[in-house]
Design a protein around this motif. Structure first.
Motif, PDB file in Angstrom:
ATOM      1  N   LEU A  15      27.160 -38.703  19.881  1.00 45.05           N
ATOM      2  CA  LEU A  15      26.046 -39.631  19.696  1.00 45.05           C
ATOM      3  C   LEU A  15      25.872 -40.538  20.915  1.00 45.05           C
ATOM      4  O   LEU A  15      24.744 -40.779  21.369  1.00 45.05           O
ATOM      5  CB  LEU A  15      26.275 -40.467  18.435  1.00 45.05           C
ATOM      6  N   TYR A  16      26.965 -41.042  21.454  1.00 48.90           N
ATOM      7  CA  TYR A  16      26.879 -41.894  22.641  1.00 48.90           C
ATOM      8  C   TYR A  16      26.305 -41.132  23.829  1.00 48.90           C
ATOM      9  O   TYR A  16      25.440 -41.643  24.553  1.00 48.90           O
ATOM     10  CB  TYR A  16      28.264 -42.443  22.984  1.00 48.90           C
ATOM     11  N   ARG A  18      24.386 -38.580  23.783  1.00 48.67           N
ATOM     12  CA  ARG A  18      22.972 -38.285  23.553  1.00 48.67           C
ATOM     13  C   ARG A  18      22.101 -39.502  23.825  1.00 48.67           C
ATOM     14  O   ARG A  18      21.024 -39.395  24.444  1.00 48.67           O
ATOM     15  CB  ARG A  18      22.779 -37.809  22.109  1.00 48.67           C
ATOM     16  N   VAL A  19      22.548 -40.667  23.352  1.00 46.44           N
ATOM     17  CA  VAL A  19      21.760 -41.889  23.540  1.00 46.44           C
ATOM     18  C   VAL A  19      21.668 -42.254  25.019  1.00 46.44           C
ATOM     19  O   VAL A  19      20.606 -42.696  25.503  1.00 46.44           O
ATOM     20  CB  VAL A  19      22.372 -43.034  22.715  1.00 46.44           C
ATOM     21  N   GLN A  20      22.744 -42.059  25.755  1.00 47.64           N
ATOM     22  CA  GLN A  20      22.751 -42.432  27.166  1.00 47.64           C
ATOM     23  C   GLN A  20      22.050 -41.423  28.068  1.00 47.64           C
ATOM     24  O   GLN A  20      21.770 -41.736  29.224  1.00 47.64           O
ATOM     25  CB  GLN A  20      24.201 -42.620  27.631  1.00 47.64           C
ATOM     26  N   ASN A  21      21.776 -40.227  27.569  1.00 49.16           N
ATOM     27  CA  ASN A  21      21.159 -39.183  28.395  1.00 49.16           C
ATOM     28  C   ASN A  21      19.931 -38.579  27.713  1.00 49.16           C
ATOM     29  O   ASN A  21      19.741 -37.360  27.706  1.00 49.16           O
ATOM     30  CB  ASN A  21      22.177 -38.086  28.706  1.00 49.16           C
ATOM     31  N   LEU A  22      19.108 -39.430  27.110  1.00 49.27           N
ATOM     32  CA  LEU A  22      17.917 -38.935  26.422  1.00 49.27           C
ATOM     33  C   LEU A  22      16.920 -38.308  27.391  1.00 49.27           C
ATOM     34  O   LEU A  22      16.217 -37.345  27.043  1.00 49.27           O
ATOM     35  CB  LEU A  22      17.253 -40.082  25.660  1.00 49.27           C
ATOM     36  N   GLU A  23      16.850 -38.815  28.612  1.00 51.39           N
ATOM     37  CA  GLU A  23      15.859 -38.295  29.555  1.00 51.39           C
ATOM     38  C   GLU A  23      16.212 -36.891  30.045  1.00 51.39           C
ATOM     39  O   GLU A  23      15.339 -36.152  30.511  1.00 51.39           O
ATOM     40  CB  GLU A  23      15.723 -39.243  30.749  1.00 51.39           C
ATOM     41  N   LYS A  24      17.476 -36.492  29.926  1.00 52.44           N
ATOM     42  CA  LYS A  24      17.869 -35.166  30.411  1.00 52.44           C
ATOM     43  C   LYS A  24      17.451 -34.065  29.440  1.00 52.44           C
ATOM     44  O   LYS A  24      17.210 -32.936  29.847  1.00 52.44           O
ATOM     45  CB  LYS A  24      19.374 -35.121  30.633  1.00 52.44           C
ATOM     46  N   GLY A  25      17.398 -34.365  28.148  1.00 50.33           N
ATOM     47  CA  GLY A  25      16.953 -33.377  27.169  1.00 50.33           C
ATOM     48  C   GLY A  25      17.823 -32.128  27.123  1.00 50.33           C
ATOM     49  O   GLY A  25      17.335 -31.011  27.323  1.00 50.33           O
ATOM     50  N   VAL A  26      19.118 -32.286  26.862  1.00 52.03           N
ATOM     51  CA  VAL A  26      20.059 -31.164  26.835  1.00 52.03           C
ATOM     52  C   VAL A  26      20.058 -30.528  25.452  1.00 52.03           C
ATOM     53  O   VAL A  26      19.997 -31.218  24.430  1.00 52.03           O
ATOM     54  CB  VAL A  26      21.475 -31.642  27.218  1.00 52.03           C
ATOM     55  N   GLN A 114      24.342 -54.123  17.829  1.00 52.93           N
ATOM     56  CA  GLN A 114      23.836 -53.510  16.601  1.00 52.93           C
ATOM     57  C   GLN A 114      23.732 -51.995  16.734  1.00 52.93           C
ATOM     58  O   GLN A 114      24.013 -51.254  15.783  1.00 52.93           O
ATOM     59  CB  GLN A 114      22.476 -54.111  16.260  1.00 52.93           C
ATOM     60  N   LYS A 115      23.349 -51.529  17.923  1.00 57.45           N
ATOM     61  CA  LYS A 115      23.276 -50.086  18.153  1.00 57.45           C
ATOM     62  C   LYS A 115      24.663 -49.449  18.046  1.00 57.45           C
ATOM     63  O   LYS A 115      24.830 -48.394  17.423  1.00 57.45           O
ATOM     64  CB  LYS A 115      22.672 -49.812  19.525  1.00 57.45           C
ATOM     65  N   HIS A 116      25.658 -50.107  18.641  1.00 59.23           N
ATOM     66  CA  HIS A 116      27.026 -49.598  18.576  1.00 59.23           C
ATOM     67  C   HIS A 116      27.521 -49.558  17.131  1.00 59.23           C
ATOM     68  O   HIS A 116      28.156 -48.581  16.703  1.00 59.23           O
ATOM     69  CB  HIS A 116      27.939 -50.478  19.425  1.00 59.23           C
ATOM     70  N   ALA A 117      27.224 -50.611  16.366  1.00 57.23           N
ATOM     71  CA  ALA A 117      27.662 -50.664  14.979  1.00 57.23           C
ATOM     72  C   ALA A 117      27.010 -49.557  14.147  1.00 57.23           C
ATOM     73  O   ALA A 117      27.674 -48.918  13.303  1.00 57.23           O
ATOM     74  CB  ALA A 117      27.347 -52.027  14.373  1.00 57.23           C
ATOM     75  N   LEU A 118      25.721 -49.283  14.386  1.00 56.53           N
ATOM     76  CA  LEU A 118      25.029 -48.256  13.609  1.00 56.53           C
ATOM     77  C   LEU A 118      25.509 -46.856  13.996  1.00 56.53           C
ATOM     78  O   LEU A 118      25.673 -45.987  13.125  1.00 56.53           O
ATOM     79  CB  LEU A 118      23.525 -48.384  13.805  1.00 56.53           C
ATOM     80  N   LEU A 119      25.733 -46.610  15.275  1.00 54.00           N
ATOM     81  CA  LEU A 119      26.261 -45.308  15.689  1.00 54.00           C
ATOM     82  C   LEU A 119      27.660 -45.072  15.114  1.00 54.00           C
ATOM     83  O   LEU A 119      27.992 -43.955  14.704  1.00 54.00           O
ATOM     84  CB  LEU A 119      26.298 -45.220  17.217  1.00 54.00           C
TER      85      LEU A 119
END
Length: 328
Positions: A15-16, A18-26, A114-119
């Motif tokens: 999840l981390y 994916r969130v940090q590399n959304l622009e790469k679209g892997v 909050q993002k960290h807590a939800l992930l």
């Protein structure tokens, strides 16, 4: 002793990333299995990197447990309360799975904490789903609600074809675990471990911990349970939970520790086996070294021995030697 962590570390890492590399679209397609036979499958496409499909397969339930739509009681409500608009429950789930969530990462809160807590909460989907019925029963202690099934054992699945039992009462909840192990050595170690576990509870520093009991036979609270569910080769462990054990943030920790108790015991049994095997190997190695030091070195013995030669004497030479000595 080591306590197991609630979030799946592998899922949290995915999840981390994916969130940090959304622009790469892997392209993403991963499957794995964690303890107690919890199977995960997460998928993501290049076209829509903000959307992930997370599927979870739960252990095969024994006949004494009751599921609703393939999920424990209260699991759907717990998922909606925990994830809100970020997760959507797909009905029906993917083939071979009990639950499929459609995660929309674009709806994560902008605040980093909050993002960290939800992930982390999404990575703890096992606790949210499997611990939902246990959480509902323990919450009744906080609200002082008298349960409708007072004194009747409630079976909850926690391992393939195995369950543990809750016995709700007015001021407490008794949690009973039938302990089963396939290996005979694991059974012996687990029995000894559980007996010491009960003895450790009696120390002065653990007065606030839940009372713990171990018995080789089923407790009286399980007289109405199925006979097949009471086959335990390592005895029965009982915890008595009071309202002070589930107040505030203690509720989450208590739910997780109880729902993963068998995995906790199994982990430490395997660690004990590994420790004993390591000690045995070291002892064998030291004995082999002692034996090697006791062996004589043929090359060294040949160097230290004096260079002497002996000639065999005949009977005639012996008589002549004796005769010459007598004349002298």
């Amino acid at each position: 002793m080591i306590l197991l962590q609630s979030p799946s570390r592998y899922l949290l890492q995915i999840l981390y990333n994916r969130v940090q590399n959304l622009e790469k679209g892997v392209e993403l397609d991963c499957q794995w299995v964690e303890f107690d036979d919890i199977r995960y499958h997460i998928q993501g496409s290049v076209k829509n990197p903000n959307v992930l499909l997370l599927s979870v397969s739960l252990p095969i339930p024994p006949p004494e447990t009751v599921l609703f739509g393939g999920l424990p009681l209260g699991a759907l409500e717990a998922i909606k309360a925990a994830y809100g608009v970020v997760a959507q429950i797909l009905d029906p789930p993917r083939d071979g799975f009990n639950l499929t969530l459609k995660l929309n990462l674009s709806k994560l809160p902008p605040d980093e904490e909050q993002k960290h807590a939800l992930l982390t909460k999404i990575a703890s989907v096992r606790e949210v789903v499997m611990g939902a019925p246990l959480r509902a029963v323990l919450k009744q202690l906080v609200t002082r609600t008298v349960p409708s099934d007072l004194g009747k054992p409630v079976a909850l699945v926690h391992r393939p074809n195995e369950s543990f039992f809750l016995v709700p009462q007015a001021d407490k909840v008794t949690v009973i675990f039938p302990m089963r192990f396939n290996d005979s050595i694991d059974t012996v170690l687990a029995t000894s471990f559980l007996q010491e576990f009960v003895e450790a509870r009696r120390t002065a520093g653990l007065n606030n911990a839940p009372p713990c009991l171990w018995s080789p036979s089923p407790p009286q609270e399980l007289t109405e349970a199925f006979t097949e569910a009471l086959s335990a080769n390592a005895g029965f462990v009982s915890f008595v939970i009071f309202s002070r054990h589930v107040e505030g943030r203690k509720l989450d920790r208590t739910v997780w520790n109880l729902s993963t108790f068998h995995a906790y015991v199994n982990y430490h049994v395997k660690c004990s086996e590994c420790f004993m095997h390591t000690r045995m190997r070291r002892q064998v190695e030291s004995l082999i070294q002692a034996l090697d030091r006791a062996k004589p070195d043929p090359e060294k013995a040949k160097k230290n021995s004096p260079n002497r030669s002996f000639k065999r004497m005949s009977l005639k030479d012996g008589n002549n030697s004796l005769g010459s000595r007598s004349w002298k």
